[in-house]
Design an enzyme around this catalytic site. Structure first.
Site, PDB file in Angstrom:
ATOM      1  N   ARG A 231      55.017  37.281  50.581  1.00  0.00           N
ATOM      2  CA  ARG A 231      53.866  37.853  49.883  1.00  0.00           C
ATOM      3  C   ARG A 231      52.587  37.111  50.289  1.00  0.00           C
ATOM      4  NH1 ARG A 231      53.742  42.482  46.251  1.00  0.00           N
ATOM      5  NH2 ARG A 231      51.651  42.293  45.421  1.00  0.00           N
TER       6      ARG A 231
ATOM      7  N   ILE B 273      48.789  43.573  43.637  1.00  0.00           N
ATOM      8  CA  ILE B 273      48.075  42.404  43.129  1.00  0.00           C
ATOM      9  C   ILE B 273      47.828  41.481  44.322  1.00  0.00           C
ATOM     10  CG2 ILE B 273      48.208  40.452  41.517  1.00  0.00           C
ATOM     11  CD1 ILE B 273      48.394  43.118  40.054  1.00  0.00           C
TER      12      ILE B 273
ATOM     13  N   ASN C 234      37.621  46.074  40.735  1.00  0.00           N
ATOM     14  CA  ASN C 234      38.766  46.978  40.527  1.00  0.00           C
ATOM     15  C   ASN C 234      38.411  48.013  39.475  1.00  0.00           C
ATOM     16  OD1 ASN C 234      41.538  47.909  40.612  1.00  0.00           O
ATOM     17  ND2 ASN C 234      41.856  46.861  38.660  1.00  0.00           N
ATOM     18  N   THR C 235      38.998  49.194  39.606  1.00  0.00           N
ATOM     19  CA  THR C 235      38.891  50.168  38.526  1.00  0.00           C
ATOM     20  C   THR C 235      40.277  50.415  37.952  1.00  0.00           C
ATOM     21  OG1 THR C 235      38.168  52.356  37.881  1.00  0.00           O
ATOM     22  CG2 THR C 235      38.832  52.115  40.191  1.00  0.00           C
ATOM     23  N   HIS C 236      40.343  50.401  36.617  1.00  0.00           N
ATOM     24  CA  HIS C 236      41.637  50.477  35.931  1.00  0.00           C
ATOM     25  C   HIS C 236      41.593  51.621  34.909  1.00  0.00           C
ATOM     26  CE1 HIS C 236      45.412  49.135  34.254  1.00  0.00           C
ATOM     27  NE2 HIS C 236      44.874  49.273  33.051  1.00  0.00           N
TER      28      HIS C 236
ATOM     29  N   ASP D  28      40.209  38.725  38.887  1.00  0.00           N
ATOM     30  CA  ASP D  28      40.498  37.282  38.909  1.00  0.00           C
ATOM     31  C   ASP D  28      41.994  37.106  39.164  1.00  0.00           C
ATOM     32  OD1 ASP D  28      41.786  37.769  36.537  1.00  0.00           O
ATOM     33  OD2 ASP D  28      40.424  36.576  35.285  1.00  0.00           O
TER      34      ASP D  28
ATOM     35  N   GLY E 202      44.505  36.909  37.226  1.00  0.00           N
ATOM     36  CA  GLY E 202      45.448  37.547  36.305  1.00  0.00           C
ATOM     37  C   GLY E 202      45.602  39.021  36.646  1.00  0.00           C
TER      38      GLY E 202
ATOM     39  N   ASP F  40      44.532  42.410  35.811  1.00  0.00           N
ATOM     40  CA  ASP F  40      43.493  43.183  35.104  1.00  0.00           C
ATOM     41  C   ASP F  40      42.802  42.362  34.013  1.00  0.00           C
ATOM     42  OD1 ASP F  40      44.087  45.450  36.674  1.00  0.00           O
ATOM     43  OD2 ASP F  40      45.705  46.029  35.337  1.00  0.00           O
TER      44      ASP F  40
HETATM   45  C1  GAR Z   1      42.735  55.513  39.292  1.00  0.00           C
HETATM   46  O1  GAR Z   1      42.828  56.126  38.028  1.00  0.00           O
HETATM   47  C2  GAR Z   1      42.779  54.005  39.152  1.00  0.00           C
HETATM   48  O2  GAR Z   1      42.192  53.532  37.978  1.00  0.00           O
HETATM   49  C3  GAR Z   1      44.256  53.759  39.130  1.00  0.00           C
HETATM   50  O3  GAR Z   1      44.761  54.604  40.111  1.00  0.00           O
HETATM   51  C4  GAR Z   1      43.972  55.791  40.133  1.00  0.00           C
HETATM   52  C5  GAR Z   1      43.615  56.076  41.566  1.00  0.00           C
HETATM   53  O4  GAR Z   1      43.127  57.361  41.713  1.00  0.00           O
HETATM   54  N1  GAR Z   1      44.533  52.374  39.375  1.00  0.00           N
HETATM   55  C6  GAR Z   1      45.473  51.696  38.745  1.00  0.00           C
HETATM   56  O5  GAR Z   1      46.255  52.194  37.949  1.00  0.00           O
HETATM   57  C7  GAR Z   1      45.524  50.223  39.078  1.00  0.00           C
HETATM   58  N2  GAR Z   1      46.305  49.510  38.128  1.00  0.00           N
HETATM   59  P1  GAR Z   1      42.542  57.843  43.117  1.00  0.00           P
HETATM   60  O6  GAR Z   1      43.540  57.391  44.198  1.00  0.00           O
HETATM   61  O7  GAR Z   1      42.478  59.333  43.018  1.00  0.00           O
HETATM   62  O8  GAR Z   1      41.205  57.209  43.307  1.00  0.00           O
END
Ligand code: GAR
Length: 223
Positions: free
Chosen positions: A88, A115, A130-132, A164, A166, A168
């Protein structure tokens, strides 16, 4: 009576233009609709007005729509798979090298389902966004939408945050709220979250790029 001087039009505050167009590397693992939203906005307003441009797209797997979107946009792509590396840590270093080759100002994890490790964070910490698909700190991890639904939460949403070490847990930049409906299943709810998420990500990345920011403990201050 002297004629009044011709009226000037209203003063319109110029949109702040970044001193330099910032370079974005976007990481994806799936359909890449968040990536597409960034590409569409940049194409619509132009990189100077947006403050940033996507210079490359990376992934941890092949044959995904996210990479196809990048190719259609004429962008360089790279793939670094965990299984192609001895450990990894080696994968993490290889990913960091591949990203670094494009000299990004910001790295955007837009549906990147891995990760990253110490080496990656040492090189891109403080500029890795990141977007979650949940309202952190609730429902972190790979199943944010499913977990919120199973818990019986009445609202959920999305969180754009710095990464960071962790899962999320990094400083939150912005959040968007989405109501959970009685009839929702994971896919319907995720689609509604993604509508909010795409707009939020585009707005946040543009503001970070144009205005600059600082991270003070858990607070992100966009200048
Ligand atoms: C998004 O909703 C993003 O937040 C999520 O994957 C989707 C990607 O959509 N990410 C996670 O769950 C990370 N833990 P996309 O490929 O259509 O942009």
């Amino acid at each position: 009576m002297k004629n009044a001087p011709p009226r000037k039009g209203p003063t319109v505050a110029a949109k702040p233009v970044a001193e330099r167009v910032k370079r974005l590397v976007v990481l994806v693992s799936g359909s890449g609709t968040n990536l597409q939203a960034l590409l569409d906005e940049i194409a619509a307003v132009g990189p100077e007005a947006y403050g940033a441009e996507v210079v490359a797209v990376g992934a941890d797997r092949e044959n995904i729509e996210g990479l196809a979107r990048a190719e259609r946009a004429g962008l360089p792509t790279f793939v670094r798979k965990v299984k192609d590396h001895g450990s990894r840590e080696e994968w993490d270093a290889a990913l960091a090298d591949a990203v670094s080759a494009h000299e990004p100002d910001l790295v955007i994890s837009a549906g990147f389902m891995k990760i990253v490790g110490k080496e990656f964070l040492a090189r891109f910490g403080g500029r890795f966004v990141n977007t979650h698909p949940a309202l952190l700190p609730s429902f972190p991890g790979a199943h944010g939408v499913r977990d919120a639904l199973a818990y019986g939460a009445r609202v959920t949403g999305c969180t754009v945050h710095f990464v960071d070490d962790g899962v999320d847990t990094g400083p939150i930049i912005a959040q968007g709220v989405v109501e959970i409906r009685d009839e929702d299943d994971e896919s319907a709810l995720h689609e509604r979250i993604k509508e909010v998420e795409r707009r939020l990500l585009v707005e946040v990345v543009g503001r970070l790029a144009r205005n600059g920011y600082r991270i003070e403990g858990r607070k992100v201050v966009i200048q």
